[in-house]
Design an enzyme around this catalytic site. Structure first.
Site, PDB file in Angstrom:
ATOM      1  N   ARG A   1     -40.094 -23.549 -41.495  1.00 19.22           N
ATOM      2  CA  ARG A   1     -41.067 -24.639 -41.616  1.00 19.22           C
ATOM      3  C   ARG A   1     -41.727 -24.712 -42.984  1.00 19.22           C
ATOM      4  O   ARG A   1     -42.178 -25.773 -43.387  1.00 19.22           O
ATOM      5  CB  ARG A   1     -42.073 -24.573 -40.474  1.00 19.22           C
TER       6      ARG A   1
ATOM      7  N   GLU B   1     -44.819 -10.465 -34.059  1.00 15.98           N
ATOM      8  CA  GLU B   1     -45.566 -10.173 -32.848  1.00 15.98           C
ATOM      9  C   GLU B   1     -44.651 -10.085 -31.628  1.00 15.98           C
ATOM     10  O   GLU B   1     -45.038  -9.586 -30.595  1.00 15.98           O
ATOM     11  CB  GLU B   1     -46.688 -11.201 -32.618  1.00 15.98           C
TER      12      GLU B   1
END
Length: 192
Positions: free
Chosen positions: A78, A115
């Site tokens: 992105r 994560e």
């Protein structure tokens, strides 16, 4: 506007514009796995008004003056969507930091923890000029693993990290703190 999102650069882009931009960020619970809230940035890009506000906001919220860096580096995927536009608007070059295995040989790679797993990023060995000052941009900072790996790549290639610019910062994951004392900015913050 979602009540869990804080507009950190409100004074730079205006309340109404900031609320409009934030209203286009979609939250998707349980993706890519249970317990994660995916902050979907794609509706911002699909909306002409939101995209213009995003670009104006990113420029207004640069963590360092535009004349203090030479190039903009964007993180796949992105960061590739707005990084080149920001670089072109500022009269800078764009450096692509890619996911592992996407570039021809002669690369520098760096692994990091996410994560929800691990990954690696790469940059071409001759892309960064010695001493070149680079602003690293991405849509989101969570734990900071990707951004830190990108900074390590820029340094290994002979460049200097001038700062980091993010659209979104997830609170409570220590991402910005993991980047040390490098100037950092984000347009919005929200809970992880």
């Amino acid at each position: 506007m979602s009540s869990d999102i804080t507009i950190t650069q409100l004074d730079r882009i205006g309340r109404e514009q900031a609320q409009y931009l934030v209203s286009r960020i979609r939250s998707v619970p349980g993706f890519p796995k249970e317990g994660i809230i995916f902050r979907d940035f794609m509706p911002v890009l699909a909306d002409p008004k939101a995209l213009c506000l995003l670009m104006e906001g990113l420029e207004a919220a640069l963590p360092v003056p535009a004349d203090s860096f030479d190039a903009v580096a964007g993180l796949e995927a992105r960061g590739f969507l707005f990084g080149p536009a920001l670089a072109a608007h500022l009269g800078k070059g764009f450096l692509a930091i890619r996911k592992a295995g996407k570039l021809p040989p002669d690369t520098i790679a760096e692994s990091y923890d996410l994560e929800y797993g691990t990954a690696s990023v790469e940059i071409e060995t001759d892309l960064v000029r010695p001493g070149e000052r680079v602003l690293i941009v991405d849509d989101l900072i969570a734990t900071g693993g990707t951004a830190k790996a990108a900074a390590d790549l820029i340094r290994q290639a002979g460049g200097e990290v001038a700062g980091f610019g993010f659209v979104m910062e997830l609170e409570g994951l220590g991402g910005v703190a993991s980047l040390g004392d490098v100037p950092t900015s984000s347009l919005v913050t929200m809970p992880a």
